[in-house]
Motif scaffolding. Structure first.
Motif, PDB file in Angstrom:
ATOM      1  N   GLY A 100       5.750  35.573  -1.513  1.00 44.56           N
ATOM      2  CA  GLY A 100       4.484  35.525  -2.247  1.00 44.56           C
ATOM      3  C   GLY A 100       3.739  34.227  -1.950  1.00 44.56           C
ATOM      4  N   ARG A 101       4.466  33.197  -1.474  1.00 47.30           N
ATOM      5  CA  ARG A 101       3.811  31.940  -1.110  1.00 47.30           C
ATOM      6  C   ARG A 101       3.205  32.080   0.273  1.00 47.30           C
ATOM      7  N   ARG A 102       2.203  31.264   0.586  1.00 41.21           N
ATOM      8  CA  ARG A 102       1.632  31.302   1.928  1.00 41.21           C
ATOM      9  C   ARG A 102       1.882  30.003   2.660  1.00 41.21           C
TER      10      ARG A 102
ATOM     11  N   LEU B 163       0.844  -1.204   0.000  1.00 42.02           N
ATOM     12  CA  LEU B 163       0.000   0.000   0.000  1.00 42.02           C
ATOM     13  C   LEU B 163       0.883   1.258   0.000  1.00 42.02           C
ATOM     14  N   TYR B 164       1.960   1.223   0.780  1.00 40.57           N
ATOM     15  CA  TYR B 164       2.860   2.386   0.881  1.00 40.57           C
ATOM     16  C   TYR B 164       3.522   2.677  -0.469  1.00 40.57           C
ATOM     17  N   VAL B 165       4.012   1.603  -1.112  1.00 44.15           N
ATOM     18  CA  VAL B 165       4.699   1.786  -2.398  1.00 44.15           C
ATOM     19  C   VAL B 165       3.680   2.159  -3.482  1.00 44.15           C
TER      20      VAL B 165
ATOM     21  N   HIS C 109      16.061  14.319  12.073  1.00 41.54           N
ATOM     22  CA  HIS C 109      17.157  15.011  11.405  1.00 41.54           C
ATOM     23  C   HIS C 109      16.644  15.775  10.175  1.00 41.54           C
ATOM     24  N   ARG C 110      15.752  15.121   9.432  1.00 40.18           N
ATOM     25  CA  ARG C 110      15.199  15.728   8.223  1.00 40.18           C
ATOM     26  C   ARG C 110      14.362  16.965   8.571  1.00 40.18           C
ATOM     27  N   GLU C 111      13.644  16.832   9.683  1.00 37.80           N
ATOM     28  CA  GLU C 111      12.788  17.934  10.126  1.00 37.80           C
ATOM     29  C   GLU C 111      13.667  19.147  10.473  1.00 37.80           C
TER      30      GLU C 111
ATOM     31  N   ARG D 166      16.637  19.818   9.232  1.00 33.78           N
ATOM     32  CA  ARG D 166      17.169  20.363   7.968  1.00 33.78           C
ATOM     33  C   ARG D 166      16.092  21.192   7.269  1.00 33.78           C
ATOM     34  N   ASP D 167      14.856  20.682   7.254  1.00 34.64           N
ATOM     35  CA  ASP D 167      13.777  21.386   6.558  1.00 34.64           C
ATOM     36  C   ASP D 167      13.463  22.708   7.257  1.00 34.64           C
ATOM     37  N   GLU D 168      13.453  22.694   8.596  1.00 29.66           N
ATOM     38  CA  GLU D 168      13.148  23.930   9.343  1.00 29.66           C
ATOM     39  C   GLU D 168      14.200  24.996   9.030  1.00 29.66           C
TER      40      GLU D 168
ATOM     41  N   PRO E 267       2.933  17.056  10.000  1.00 29.25           N
ATOM     42  CA  PRO E 267       1.933  16.004  10.223  1.00 29.25           C
ATOM     43  C   PRO E 267       2.187  14.768   9.356  1.00 29.25           C
ATOM     44  N   ASN E 268       2.769  14.970   8.162  1.00 21.95           N
ATOM     45  CA  ASN E 268       3.028  13.817   7.279  1.00 21.95           C
ATOM     46  C   ASN E 268       4.061  12.868   7.912  1.00 21.95           C
ATOM     47  N   TYR E 269       5.023  13.429   8.672  1.00 21.45           N
ATOM     48  CA  TYR E 269       6.020  12.582   9.352  1.00 21.45           C
ATOM     49  C   TYR E 269       5.324  11.762  10.455  1.00 21.45           C
ATOM     50  N   LEU E 270       4.363  12.405  11.130  1.00 19.72           N
ATOM     51  CA  LEU E 270       3.651  11.701  12.207  1.00 19.72           C
ATOM     52  C   LEU E 270       2.931  10.473  11.634  1.00 19.72           C
ATOM     53  N   GLY E 271       2.197  10.680  10.526  1.00 18.21           N
ATOM     54  CA  GLY E 271       1.476   9.567   9.899  1.00 18.21           C
ATOM     55  C   GLY E 271       2.439   8.472   9.453  1.00 18.21           C
ATOM     56  N   ASP E 272       3.568   8.886   8.879  1.00 16.96           N
ATOM     57  CA  ASP E 272       4.565   7.930   8.390  1.00 16.96           C
ATOM     58  C   ASP E 272       5.122   7.096   9.556  1.00 16.96           C
ATOM     59  N   LEU E 273       5.342   7.752  10.687  1.00 10.68           N
ATOM     60  CA  LEU E 273       5.897   7.032  11.858  1.00 10.68           C
ATOM     61  C   LEU E 273       4.886   6.033  12.429  1.00 10.68           C
TER      62      LEU E 273
ATOM     63  N   PHE F 119      -2.667  22.571  -2.007  1.00 14.97           N
ATOM     64  CA  PHE F 119      -2.509  24.001  -1.688  1.00 14.97           C
ATOM     65  C   PHE F 119      -1.382  24.625  -2.514  1.00 14.97           C
ATOM     66  N   ARG F 120      -0.269  23.911  -2.666  1.00 17.01           N
ATOM     67  CA  ARG F 120       0.852  24.453  -3.431  1.00 17.01           C
ATOM     68  C   ARG F 120       0.511  24.561  -4.912  1.00 17.01           C
ATOM     69  N   LYS F 121      -0.297  23.584  -5.400  1.00 23.31           N
ATOM     70  CA  LYS F 121      -0.642  23.601  -6.835  1.00 23.31           C
ATOM     71  C   LYS F 121      -1.700  24.663  -7.124  1.00 23.31           C
TER      72      LYS F 121
ATOM     73  N   THR G 237      16.839  -3.088   3.394  1.00 20.88           N
ATOM     74  CA  THR G 237      16.558  -2.912   4.832  1.00 20.88           C
ATOM     75  C   THR G 237      15.066  -2.684   5.098  1.00 20.88           C
ATOM     76  N   TYR G 238      14.344  -2.102   4.131  1.00 22.43           N
ATOM     77  CA  TYR G 238      12.921  -1.874   4.373  1.00 22.43           C
ATOM     78  C   TYR G 238      12.144  -3.203   4.317  1.00 22.43           C
ATOM     79  N   SER G 239      12.753  -4.238   3.737  1.00 22.45           N
ATOM     80  CA  SER G 239      12.087  -5.555   3.705  1.00 22.45           C
ATOM     81  C   SER G 239      12.466  -6.393   4.928  1.00 22.45           C
TER      82      SER G 239
ATOM     83  N   GLN H  61      15.310  30.075   6.293  1.00 23.61           N
ATOM     84  CA  GLN H  61      16.038  30.872   5.291  1.00 23.61           C
ATOM     85  C   GLN H  61      15.090  31.425   4.237  1.00 23.61           C
ATOM     86  N   LYS H  62      14.145  30.564   3.796  1.00 19.90           N
ATOM     87  CA  LYS H  62      13.217  30.944   2.717  1.00 19.90           C
ATOM     88  C   LYS H  62      12.215  31.990   3.192  1.00 19.90           C
ATOM     89  N   TYR H  63      11.630  31.749   4.374  1.00 17.26           N
ATOM     90  CA  TYR H  63      10.465  32.541   4.785  1.00 17.26           C
ATOM     91  C   TYR H  63      10.716  33.497   5.948  1.00 17.26           C
ATOM     92  N   GLY H  64      11.893  33.418   6.594  1.00 16.35           N
ATOM     93  CA  GLY H  64      12.278  34.351   7.661  1.00 16.35           C
ATOM     94  C   GLY H  64      11.213  34.501   8.739  1.00 16.35           C
TER      95      GLY H  64
HETATM   96  N1  LIG Z   1       9.886   6.184   4.020  1.00 16.80           N
HETATM   97  C1  LIG Z   1      10.957   6.920   3.979  1.00 16.80           C
HETATM   98  O1  LIG Z   1      12.069   6.432   4.074  1.00 16.80           O
HETATM   99  C2  LIG Z   1      10.846   8.386   3.916  1.00 16.80           C
HETATM  100  C3  LIG Z   1       9.634   9.006   3.769  1.00 16.80           C
HETATM  101  N2  LIG Z   1       9.552  10.366   3.759  1.00 16.80           N
HETATM  102  C4  LIG Z   1       8.231  10.974   3.571  1.00 16.80           C
HETATM  103  O2  LIG Z   1       8.293  11.796   2.443  1.00 16.80           O
HETATM  104  C5  LIG Z   1       7.331  12.836   2.554  1.00 16.80           C
HETATM  105  C6  LIG Z   1       7.947  14.135   2.112  1.00 16.80           C
HETATM  106  O3  LIG Z   1       8.850  14.585   3.104  1.00 16.80           O
HETATM  107  P1  LIG Z   1       9.815  15.867   2.989  1.00 16.80           P
HETATM  108  O4  LIG Z   1      10.261  16.069   1.609  1.00 16.80           O
HETATM  109  O5  LIG Z   1      10.843  15.703   4.051  1.00 16.80           O
HETATM  110  O6  LIG Z   1       8.976  17.076   3.472  1.00 16.80           O
HETATM  111  P2  LIG Z   1       7.546  17.689   3.278  1.00 16.80           P
HETATM  112  O7  LIG Z   1       6.740  17.017   2.218  1.00 16.80           O
HETATM  113  O8  LIG Z   1       6.939  17.803   4.627  1.00 16.80           O
HETATM  114  O9  LIG Z   1       7.896  19.100   2.700  1.00 16.80           O
HETATM  115  C7  LIG Z   1       8.445  20.128   3.470  1.00 16.80           C
HETATM  116  C8  LIG Z   1       8.121  21.417   2.734  1.00 16.80           C
HETATM  117  O10 LIG Z   1       6.722  21.676   2.817  1.00 16.80           O
HETATM  118  C9  LIG Z   1       6.497  23.082   2.768  1.00 16.80           C
HETATM  119  N3  LIG Z   1       5.771  23.434   3.975  1.00 16.80           N
HETATM  120  C10 LIG Z   1       6.150  23.221   5.261  1.00 16.80           C
HETATM  121  N4  LIG Z   1       5.229  23.672   6.120  1.00 16.80           N
HETATM  122  C11 LIG Z   1       4.223  24.174   5.357  1.00 16.80           C
HETATM  123  C12 LIG Z   1       2.976  24.781   5.662  1.00 16.80           C
HETATM  124  N5  LIG Z   1       2.584  24.987   6.901  1.00 16.80           N
HETATM  125  N6  LIG Z   1       2.201  25.182   4.636  1.00 16.80           N
HETATM  126  C13 LIG Z   1       2.598  24.987   3.355  1.00 16.80           C
HETATM  127  N7  LIG Z   1       3.768  24.421   3.009  1.00 16.80           N
HETATM  128  C14 LIG Z   1       4.565  24.021   3.999  1.00 16.80           C
HETATM  129  C15 LIG Z   1       7.869  23.725   2.729  1.00 16.80           C
HETATM  130  O11 LIG Z   1       8.262  23.876   1.378  1.00 16.80           O
HETATM  131  P3  LIG Z   1       7.673  25.007   0.380  1.00 16.80           P
HETATM  132  O12 LIG Z   1       7.099  26.067   1.246  1.00 16.80           O
HETATM  133  O13 LIG Z   1       8.850  25.442  -0.420  1.00 16.80           O
HETATM  134  O14 LIG Z   1       6.611  24.345  -0.451  1.00 16.80           O
HETATM  135  C16 LIG Z   1       8.762  22.652   3.308  1.00 16.80           C
HETATM  136  O15 LIG Z   1      10.094  22.778   2.869  1.00 16.80           O
HETATM  137  C17 LIG Z   1       6.829  12.804   4.001  1.00 16.80           C
HETATM  138  O16 LIG Z   1       5.545  12.243   4.042  1.00 16.80           O
HETATM  139  C18 LIG Z   1       7.824  11.912   4.714  1.00 16.80           C
HETATM  140  O17 LIG Z   1       7.204  11.246   5.776  1.00 16.80           O
HETATM  141  C19 LIG Z   1      10.653  11.138   3.862  1.00 16.80           C
HETATM  142  C20 LIG Z   1      11.874  10.567   4.011  1.00 16.80           C
HETATM  143  C21 LIG Z   1      12.080   9.154   4.041  1.00 16.80           C
END
Ligand SMILES: NC(=O)C1=CN([C@@H]2O[C@H](COP(=O)(O)OP(=O)(O)OC[C@H]3O[C@@H](n4cnc5c(N)ncnc54)[C@H](OP(=O)(O)O)[C@@H]3O)[C@@H](O)[C@H]2O)C=CC1
Ligand SMILES: CC(C)CCC[C@@H](C)[C@H]1CC=C2C3=C(CC[C@@]21C)[C@@]1(C)CC[C@H](O)C(C)(C)[C@@H]1CC3
Length: 418
Positions: free
Chosen positions: A334-336, A232-234, A385-387, A389-391, A349-355, A314-316, A270-272, A396-399
């Protein structure tokens, strides 16, 4: 900055020393897991009982099989796509185009495998070849990453990734110098992220299920659950293939050893791990517990898919009726930023669901061993760690807008905890 100047981006993963350690540790961990899963005690935190000799690791047939697999996936990638999507705008204001036919590739691979098995293809023999296959894939990953490094030496500055151009060769080899290395319109990173490893993972799982059926008469309930959940995940990743174009890997990270090895070797082998563990260590699983685990998986998937789809929609198109009513914060770009809905609950929240889903994949393996929980532990570390890096990148992007978002939504991944 010219193409030959080093970038000033802060070093990640502990800099050159850190990546030197990872270059050894990542393949070593993968082989440790493969060996531990088939060993009697199946201990995650113990040294392997023996080290395999080269004759156990190296097989030209495994290398050939890996190349046939890659060739098949390349051929499926090149088939006409139902849609061609555009990526985000690049530094030079251009946008790359990507074929959207990953789900089609999964279905066609399944049909070909089904046909193969019906004429005697011994898919159940695959589990016995995992060690030499993993070795062949690791070797290929090193060589492929070297070729990508060399290719990036002649790439224009606009094609380089922000992070992988420190001037230190080992560090840049690991992180990847070029953002979107391509041969004509063939995109190496996009192809590797979603095709050979991800689809390979599903078929390794299936081979383990078939082998279990051969050994014990029928696959166990635990093996069915692990196979079903991960399929289902793949399937979901390939169905929503376009959304990978906005992930950190595609828009920020270069294509170097980390992602090459991660995509080609780490993911399938490793995922298997849960299915590998179950083949050698069958676990009893009652129906009530199985139903509870299914419920956990469904909750995880609901959050993961809901959050990812909400952000992508929302992004699209921010005026799409499903997201138009959500509260947002304007930014100077200009983005929100969404601050209600899933993205108002926690900042990832997507990381929470994934975990939560990761936990549901391991629970069918019972509680007697830590080994099948490796994925949960590794994934928690990867996402934390990814979180971070993303923050950093969002700050940097949105200050100030990002600071405001952090104030409004104080928790990162788990509400009221983290
Ligand atoms: N199974 C695995 O091994 C792995 C799975 N994953 C999964 O991949 C998916 C993607 O993860 P990842 O690329 O890390 O990050 P996200 O899909 O969470 O993307 C992060 C980006 O979303 C945008 N964003 C963040 N907050 C908001 C907000 N409040 N409103 C609108 N846009 C926002 C920002 O980019 P911008 O504003 O530029 O659009 C930010 O850089 C996740 O579901 C994760 O769980 C990730 C790694 C490994
Ligand atoms: C080898 C190291 C420990 C690090 C390697 C990390 C990679 C294995 C992961 C980095 C981001 C990934 C994603 C997915 C798979 C794992 C890697 C490549 C993903 C394709 C899984 C399916 C999801 O639905 C997704 C959102 C499409 C994922 C995107 C990120």
């Amino acid at each position: 900055m010219t193409s030959r100047e080093a970038s000033q981006a802060p070093l990640e993963f502990g800099g050159p020393l850190g990546v030197a350690a990872l270059l050894i540790l990542l393949p070593a961990t993968m082989f440790h897991l493969l060996l531990a899963a088939r060993s009697g005690p199946a201990r995650l935190l113990a040294l392997p009982a023996y080290l395999p000799g080269l004759e156990e690791l190296w097989s030209p047939w495994a290398l050939l099989l890996f190349f046939i697999w890659l060739g098949l996936q390349v051929a499926l990638y090149l088939l006409p796509a139902r849609k061609v999507a555009e990526g985000l705008e690049l530094k030079d204001k251009s946008r790359l185009r990507y074929p959207i036919n990953g789900f089609q590739a999964l279905v066609l691979t399944a049909l070909l495998m089904g046909l193969g098995v019906s004429v005697g293809l011994p898919l159940g023999a695959l589990p016995g070849m995992l060690l030499p296959l993993a070795f062949a894939t690791t070797l290929t990953s090193f060589i492929f990453s070297l070729l990508l490094y060399a290719k990036a030496l002649v790439a224009p500055a606009s094609a380089l990734a922000p992070g992988g151009n420190s001037g230190n060769s080992m560090y840049d080899f690991f992180l990847g110098r070029e953002l979107n290395p391509r041969l004509g319109s063939f995109d190496f990173k996009y192809f590797c992220e979603l095709r050979p490893g991800l689809i390979g993972w599903v078929f390794i799982n299936l081979a383990l299920l078939m082998q279990e059926a051969e050994l014990r008469g029928s696959p166990s309930l635990a093996m069915w659950l692990v196979n079903g959940f991960q399929l289902l995940y793949v399937g979901d990743a390939l169905w929503y293939e376009e959304s990978v174009l906005t992930t950190m890997d595609i828009i920020h990270d270069g294509f170097g050893f980390m992602l090459v090895f991660g995509d080609l070797a780490w993911v399938p082998f490793t995922y298997s791990l849960q299915a590998q563990f179950l083949l050698y260590h069958p676990q009893p699983l009652g129906l009530p517990m199985a139903l509870l685990i299914c419920l956990l998986k469904a909750i995880g998937y609901y959050i993961f898919r809901g959050a990812n789809s909400q952000k992508n929609t929302f992004r699209k198109n921010p005026s799409d009726p499903s997201v138009a009513g959500l509260e947002t914060i304007p930014t100077a770009t200009g983005r929100r930023l969404l601050v209600s809905g899933w993205w108002g609950m926690v900042r990832h929240p997507n990381y929470l669901g994934d975990l939560i889903m990761a936990l549901a994949w391991s629970l069918p393996c019972g509680l007697s061993h830590l080994l099948p929980y490796f994925y949960v532990l590794y994934f928690t570390a990867l996402l934390v760690h990814r979180e971070a890096r993303d923050e950093q990148q969002c700050l940097q992007k949105y200050g100030r807008a990002w600071q405001e978002y952090c104030k409004r939504v104080p928790y990162r991944i788990i509400p009221y905890v983290y």
